[in-house]
Design a protein around this motif. Structure first.
Motif, short mmCIF file in Angstrom:
data_model
loop_
_atom_site.label_atom_id
_atom_site.label_comp_id
_atom_site.label_asym_id
_atom_site.label_seq_id
_atom_site.Cartn_x
_atom_site.Cartn_y
_atom_site.Cartn_z
N ILE A 130 24.23 48.10 49.92
CA ILE A 130 23.15 49.09 49.98
C ILE A 130 23.25 50.07 48.83
N HIS A 131 24.51 50.46 48.55
CA HIS A 131 24.69 51.48 47.51
C HIS A 131 25.39 50.88 46.31
N ASP A 132 24.57 50.71 45.25
CA ASP A 132 25.10 50.02 44.06
C ASP A 132 26.25 50.77 43.42
N ASN A 133 26.21 52.07 43.53
CA ASN A 133 27.23 52.83 42.80
C ASN A 133 28.58 52.85 43.52
N MET A 134 28.65 52.25 44.67
CA MET A 134 29.94 52.24 45.39
C MET A 134 30.75 51.06 44.94
N ALA A 135 31.97 51.35 44.52
CA ALA A 135 32.88 50.28 44.13
C ALA A 135 34.31 50.74 44.36
N ALA A 136 35.13 49.79 44.73
CA ALA A 136 36.55 50.11 44.91
C ALA A 136 37.34 48.81 44.84
N TYR A 137 38.64 48.98 44.66
CA TYR A 137 39.49 47.78 44.52
C TYR A 137 40.65 47.88 45.49
N ILE A 138 40.94 46.74 46.08
CA ILE A 138 42.16 46.64 46.88
C ILE A 138 43.05 45.65 46.17
N ARG A 139 44.29 46.15 45.85
CA ARG A 139 45.23 45.24 45.19
C ARG A 139 46.23 44.79 46.25
N VAL A 140 46.11 43.49 46.50
CA VAL A 140 47.03 42.95 47.52
C VAL A 140 48.28 42.50 46.76
#
Lengths: 210, 771
Positions: A130-140
């Motif tokens: 829904i929100h293009d500007n949302m981004a995050a990373y999970i480093r497993v």
């Protein structure tokens, strides 16, 4: 957010004190070629001797608040279960098409939490449909010795002495798989200082965090 | 330049108007041209702005379309999971929906999915998308310019771009052209590797260097239309730079609009201005011609009248109006009338004798010419001279004598109607009669004379009229000469004491040739054509040759030997006698010297003309010349020479005598001999003329005259020379009479100096024996 980080640091300190005495420590500084400190990079140390039964402790939370993922980069051990609480008064549709974990948390509302278990090491890029500007990373990660840089510096504690591989990852690092690897020999005790420089790819999705 | 005033005026006015018209036309043309150019520039600028917006809108629309797909969750999932089939179908679907030429995806590594490109184009695409943010711009694919618009595919990392490519072909350009309010033409040009600007579908004329310069300038001065000279004509051009994807590449949109087309709407206006100008010029030319003709027609008429006046024709000019020209015409008419009047008067004066009112010689010539032309041969000119006219005039006075002449003239004109009568000199009337031959003419004149020689009555007094007439045939081509010959014939008649004489050419000689003879005399003197011959004189008492008379001979190169009888009188008439005499004196002295050097001491006698005695400066010459004379020089002078001007002549002779010159009185007894002069002349010698001497043996009277003359001379102290002694008898008689010297053929003929030497060398017993 800063408060939260301080809390995490305190947690790490507590964990470190609980570990075996006389362990080594890696003091890493990461900066761009122009000398700017790089934040939100993940430093992973893999001693050749292995890491025994040590394991990063939870809980692992990737919250959605103010139309942002928090934190931007989250380090979790393989098999960790990460909860995705929605703290915003509207819906989010969290997804990932990453190989390490492909999932989709379809529209869920405020104060609802979804949980996802990450069972493969690797990078999981998170977005909101829904929100293009949302981004995050999970480093497993598959090592208990991992830390995230803040203001260009990170400290990894309780490291066993001896040779080890240091891997530095950042979502926009200009390197194969966005990773830089260094071989180091950790001392029996005390800190090993390591300075690494690496340039970042330009991207309008980058956070101005560093 | 122009001979006619009216032409000059017309041309002047027409040229002035034409010049003004030209200036106005040029001003109008430039104003219109500038307005049109300005309008085109404005339109081009506006179109340029519109184009910017259109381009931007179009890019936005394409980007929206691409974005629509790139944000689609399903597409992102397919892209992230490399689901090529799904990607391809989605792109294909969108390509149809958007109506674009290509819709494809470029991943973060630059790999193209969803469309096939040649390796070079694929490489160009990869290069364009390497490290760029949502690239958009012109890219050459297969050599053709394409507009590429991209939208990023985020999942959530950037994994590639959805790209639309639209070919910038003619169709697109036409669509763009339709957006403008003026009919401009648009074309996209791109820069080649060599830096030249080209387009695959553009006309060849756009490859000209002028276009390249316009593009270069246009890229510097944005949005400023420029003037572009193309093979098809001048055009206004606007250069719009287009964003490009190819590094180092370049693409521009060239909008151009032919200026001829911009001016087209004004063409009717320009044509109207031109037509008005031509029409105006015609009207002005016609008007100025009318005006000029109005002014110059009177002048032309005056000009023509002046020419008529020159030819002696009627030269009155019609007067119209009362302006300056009319006044000039009036004056001209008055002048022409006066000139004619005067001319008539002059003509009358020229043609008539003032004394008698009879026609004059000129009038006769005119009429005789006309007559000769009409009648041909068979006419004779008569010159009738009134005998003793001078006496008559002296007796009755000038006016009455003139009246008598007029009356005779009137009488003639009443009798001889051929061509009237004319007074050709004071006492001579001339007229023409018709006659077939000289005899008939003479008979006719004889007949007329009887009628004419009746006394005329002047103031009641009868005056006798006696006429002598000279006749000459009328030569049609020499009327003047004919009249002249008639007068000569009259002289000849009088000389022969006849009433009537026909012109005798032989007796008259050839005066013209004689005149030319005189002109060649001076040259002849210088070039040795003249020679002195000497006739010896015999001293009867001493019995020897004592002297000689020098006689001049002229050996003319073409006419041969000319006798002194011919050229001496002519030389006297023309004044050449002085030069001749000087030459003779000089030569005589030289010859005398030559003789003296040979031992012969002779007196040399030279004839001196009466003319010379009137020229006192001859004395100076004589004095100088005689200074080196080797013996006695004698001047032989006739009595008549002295009679003409006695005082001067006497003084001169005295001066000669003082100089030591002997004076001999020549030809004594031939002409008028005046004892009065004989007494006065300080002479030394008397020469008795041959006419008396020759008959001395035949005539008692002559013998008596000779003897008396000899005695007279001796008693005056003069020696006597007898001339023309041809016989021994005469010689002996004269010797007996006491004559001193003898001269004549019996003694010796005149001979050149060389012969004289021989003659003198001989002894002359024969002559001595006569004595």
């Amino acid at each position: 957010m800063r408060e939260r980080m301080r809390m995490l640091a305190l947690l790490a300190l507590v964990l470190g004190l609980a570990g075996p005495a006389g362990a080594a420590e890696l003091d890493l500084t990461l900066s761009t070629g122009a000398g700017k400190p790089v934040s939100d990079a993940v430093v992973m140390v893999r001693p050749d001797a292995g890491h025994g039964s040590a394991r990063l402790a939870g809980p692992f939370v990737m919250a959605q608040k103010d139309t942002q993922f928090q934190p931007y980069v989250l380090i979790v051990p393989v098999g960790a279960e990460v909860s995705f609480p929605n703290l915003d008064p509207f819906h989010h549709h969290v997804y990932s098409f990453s190989k390490a974990k492909t999932f989709e948390l379809k529209l869920y509302g405020q104060d609802q939490t979804r949980k996802v278990t990450f069972d493969k090491p690797g990078v999981v890029a998170l977005g909101c449909n829904i929100h293009d500007n949302m981004a995050a990373y999970i480093r497993v990660v598959d090592t208990p010795f991992a830390a995230r840089t803040a203001a260009g510096a990170a400290v990894v504690r309780d490291l066993p002495p001896g040779p080890a591989t240091v891997t530095i990852w950042h979502p926009f690092l200009k390197a194969p798989d966005n990773e830089i690897t260094r071989r180091v020999t950790l001392p029996a005790s005390g800190a090993l200082r390591l300075s690494v420089s690496g340039d970042l790819k330009p991207s309008r999705l980058q956070r101005g965090a560093y | 330049m122009f001979r006619r005033l009216s032409t000059r005026l017309t041309v002047l006015y027409a040229a002035l108007f034409g010049a003004v018209l030209l200036v106005v036309s040029l001003a109008v043309f430039f104003a219109i041209s500038n307005a049109a150019q300005r309008q085109v520039r404005n339109e081009l600028s506006a179109t340029g702005t519109v184009f910017d917006q259109v381009w931007s809108l179009r890019s936005d629309r394409l980007r929206e379309g691409a974005s629509l797909l790139s944000r689609d969750f399903g597409f992102r999932e397919a892209a992230a999971t490399h689901d090529a089939a799904t990607i391809g179908s989605a792109l294909d679907n969108l390509k149809r929906r958007m109506g674009v030429d290509y819709a494809f995806m470029v991943d973060a590594e630059g790999q193209v999915a969803g469309a096939r490109f040649a390796p070079a184009d694929a490489a160009a695409i990869a290069k364009a998308f390497d490290g760029a943010d949502d690239p958009s711009g012109v890219l050459l694919l297969g050599g053709e310019p394409y507009q590429l618009v991209s939208a990023p595919v985020l999942s959530p990392d950037l994994i590639g771009w959805v790209v639309f490519a639209v070919k910038l072909d003619d169709k697109e350009m036409r669509a763009l052209e339709r957006l403008s309010s003026i009919p401009l033409s648009a074309v996209v040009l791109h820069r080649t590797a060599g830096g030249a600007w080209t387009a695959s579908h553009a006309p060849a004329e756009l490859m000209a260097p002028a276009v390249r310069r316009v593009i270069t300038d246009g890229l510097k001065a944005r949005a400023m239309p420029q003037v572009l000279d193309l093979a098809s004509g001048r055009a206004a051009a606007l250069v719009k730079p287009l964003p490009v994807l190819e590094p180092g590449g370049g693409a521009v949109l060239l909008l151009r609009y032919p200026l001829a087309q911009a001016l087209a709407p004004y063409r009717p206006l320009l044509i109207i201005v031109g037509l008005l100008g031509v029409g105006g010029l015609a009207v002005v030319s016609w008007g100025s011609w009318l005006l000029a003709r109005g002014v110059t027609r009177p002048i032309s008429e005056l000009d023509a009248a002046a020419h008529r006046l020159q030819r002696g024709e009627e030269a009155q000019v019609e007067i119209a109006g009362d302006d300056e020209l009319a006044r000039l015409a009036q004056s001209f008419n008055a002048m022409a009338a006066e000139i004619r009047e005067r001319e008539q008067k002059i003509t009358r004066l020229a043609m008539h004798d003032n004394d008698t009112g009879l026609p004059n010689r000129l009038a006769l010539e005119r009429r005789a010419e006309a007559l000769a032309e009409g009648q041909g041969p068979g006419a004779y000119v008569c010159a009738a001279g009134l005998d003793r006219f001078a006496h008559m005039r002296g007796a009755i006075g000038h006016a009455l004598a003139a009246r008598a002449v007029r009356m005779v003239g009137n009488r003639i004109s009443g009798l001889a109607p051929a061509c009237g009568v004319a007074r050709i000199s004071t006492d001579t009337l001339s007229f023409v009669i018709a006659a077939d031959d000289a005899e008939a003419a003479q008979a006719e004149v004889q007949r007329l004379l009887e009628l004419l020689e009746q006394p005329v009555r002047v103031d009641g007094e009868a005056i006798d009229v006696a006429l002598s007439v000279g006749l000459s045939p009328l030569a049609p081509d020499a009327v003047g000469q004919s009249i002249e010959r008639a007068t000569i014939a009259l002289d000849q008649a009088r000389a022969g004491r006849r009433k009537l004489a026909l012109f005798d050419a032989e007796a008259y000689g050839d005066p013209a040739a004689n005149l030319s003879l005189m002109s060649s005399m001076l040259g002849g003197l210088a070039s040795g054509e003249f020679q002195l011959w000497h006739q010896p004189k015999f001293d009867m008492r001493a019995g020897r040759i004592s002297g000689c008379e020098a006689l001049v001979r002229w050996n003319h190169p073409t006419r041969g030997l000319i006798t002194p009888d011919l050229f001496i009188p002519m030389a006297e008439e023309t004044g050449h006698i002085r030069a001749l005499t000087e030459w003779v004196v000089g030569q005589a002295i030289a010859d005398q010297r030559a003789l003296a050097e040979a031992g012969h001491h002779l007196d040399v006698a030279v004839n001196i003309s009466g003319r010379i005695l009137g020229e006192p400066d001859f004395l100076d010459f004589a004095r100088k010349a005689l200074a080196d004379a080797a013996g006695r020089i004698c001047f032989e002078i006739t009595e008549t020479a002295v009679i003409e001007n006695p005082d001067v002549a006497m003084a001169m002779l005295a001066a000669f005598a003082d100089m030591g010159v002997s004076i001999s009185i020549d030809d004594f007894g031939a002409g008028l001999s005046s004892l009065a002069y004989l007494k006065q002349i300080r002479g030394h010698e008397l020469k008795i003329d041959r006419s008396i001497v020759q008959d001395v043996t035949e005539s008692q009277r002559d013998a008596l005259i000779v003897r008396s003359t000899i005695d007279l001379a001796h008693s005056l102290g003069l020696k006597v020379v007898a001339e023309g002694i041809e016989t021994a008898e005469v010689f002996q008689v004269l010797a007996a009479m006491g004559c001193d010297h003898a001269q004549g053929y019996l003694v010796a003929r005149p001979q050149p100096l060389s012969q004289l030497f021989e003659f003198l060398a001989e002894d002359h017993p024969r002559l001595r024996n006569y004595g």
